[in-house]
Design an enzyme around this catalytic site. Structure first.
Site: not given
Length: 391
Positions: A66, A69, A131, A233
């Site tokens: 993730s 992102k 997320s 993140k």
């Protein structure tokens, strides 16, 4: 300006503007970085200079999960800055986005209702804070029409940032063939988002976000543990392992850490915290030269003026172990003979800064002013003296 050159062609001793005695502990060697024991790849980068302070397998291709992102956020911010999309655009949570990334899947989701719209900025926060894979797909479809078209944008922006060993095929980071990045590239991405789009970056420090009746926390637990941490993140899949790209700012210094392929959520957080603490404790950042300020002057032959002022077009900063500032050695590589005309901004040579015999930073030297060609007799006279000095 912290450094000065005694002569344009000779190395000079660094001269701090306000010398301070080094702490007794600063005379000790810097201990090794606290190496994450179970991660496949990791690094620590100084944000201001881009120098990598420590790392292992930093160019190994890995699934970014993730953390992908962050690239999606960068593309959205860049497209918004270009005027192609707006923060209040209604973004549809399509059936495709809902089915591929919603609550019925294994991954994280935002909870926006299917076949309904939400303002782009809200959808983006659902992607960043929660997320949400569904939000990432919906945003990609809104910006580019499809995930595939959006991935092409991701790769184009990644190339512009300097991510030389990354390739994206989706906006969310779920496993896919040909979807990869590296610790170095991801640190460059985080640095670019902070530098280029601070407003978009600020979403990463939001601790929780609510969509309808559902409130979800940010998965970056360092936001609660360390007040200096403001991003970036987390990521996790069974094949990628536990990943975390973190950033913290203490005083004027900011660091970025990347952990890829960790063994647990707890481990990625504790390893990231240890790296950040080590970096702040044992390293410091100094500005050596301001942009556009004279740092040396060089003789010019056959010109209206006798010399040209040299400087750097961009500030020159370095990251180095604490207490070592006065041991820096600046040198310049410049031509033996410089002949007019010279244009303002023309690259003349290079300024280099070394520590322990190793170059740790360098920048092109540029002319801070133009020097026009001199008259006929001035050029003839200089021609004679150039010949004389060459003999």
């Amino acid at each position: 300006m912290a450094f000065a050159f005694a002569h344009a062609r000779q190395p000079a001793t660094p001269q701090p503007a306000t010398p301070q005695p080094a702490a007794l502990s600063d005379a000790l060697p810097v201990p090794p970085a606290p190496e994450p024991s179970t991660s496949a790849a990791w690094l620590l980068m100084d944000y201001t200079t881009g120098q990598i302070l420590a790392g292992e397998n930093i160019d190994m291709r890995r699934e970014p999960a993730s953390i992908t992102k962050v690239m999606t956020s960068y593309v959205i911010a860049a497209e918004m800055a270009a005027g192609k999309i707006k923060a209040d655009d209604p973004v549809m949570m399509t059936e495709n986005a809902w089915r591929q990334g919603g609550a019925g899947t294994d991954g994280s989701y935002s909870g926006f209702p299917v076949n309904q719209t939400a303002p782009l900025v809200q959808m983006e926060k659902g992607m960043v804070v929660q997320s949400g894979n569904d939000a990432a797909i919906a945003l990609a479809e809104h910006v580019a029409g499809s995930e595939q078209a959006f991935a092409a944008l991701m790769n184009a922006y990644a190339k512009r940032i300097g991510m030389r060993n990354s390739h994206f095929v989706n906006p969310h980071g779920l496993p896919a063939e040909g979807h990869y990045s590296t610790a170095r590239d991801l640190a460059l991405l985080g640095r670019a988002l902070i530098r280029d789009f601070p407003e978009a970056y600020a979403y990463n420090k939001i601790k929780e976000f609510t969509v309808g009746p559902i409130t979800q926390p940010n998965r970056n637990v360092l936001l609660w543990r360390d007040p200096s941490v403001d991003g970036i993140k987390t990521g996790h899949t069974s094949s990628a392992g536990y990943c975390l790209m973190a950033s913290a700012k203490r005083g004027d210094q900011r660091l970025i850490s990347v952990i890829l392929g960790g063994s647990s959520e707890k481990q990625r957080a504790s390893d990231s915290q240890a790296l950040l603490n080590w970096g702040f404790r044992f390293h410091e950042t100094h500005k050596l030269y301001d942009a556009g300020k004279q740092i040396a002057a060089l003789k010019v032959w056959k010109g209206e003026g006798e010399q040209v002022a040299l400087g750097v077009a961009q500030p020159l900063l370095v990251s180095l172990p604490r207490g070592r500032y006065q041991q820096l050695k600046p040198t310049m590589d410049v031509p033996k003979a410089l002949v007019a005309p010279i244009a303002k901004g023309q690259e003349i040579g290079t300024v280099k800064v070394s520590l322990d015999g190793k170059v740790i930073a360098q920048r092109p030297l540029v002319a801070l002013e133009a020097v026009e060609e001199g008259g006929f007799f001035a050029r003839l006279w200089d021609e004679f003296w150039m010949w004389w000095e060459s003999e």
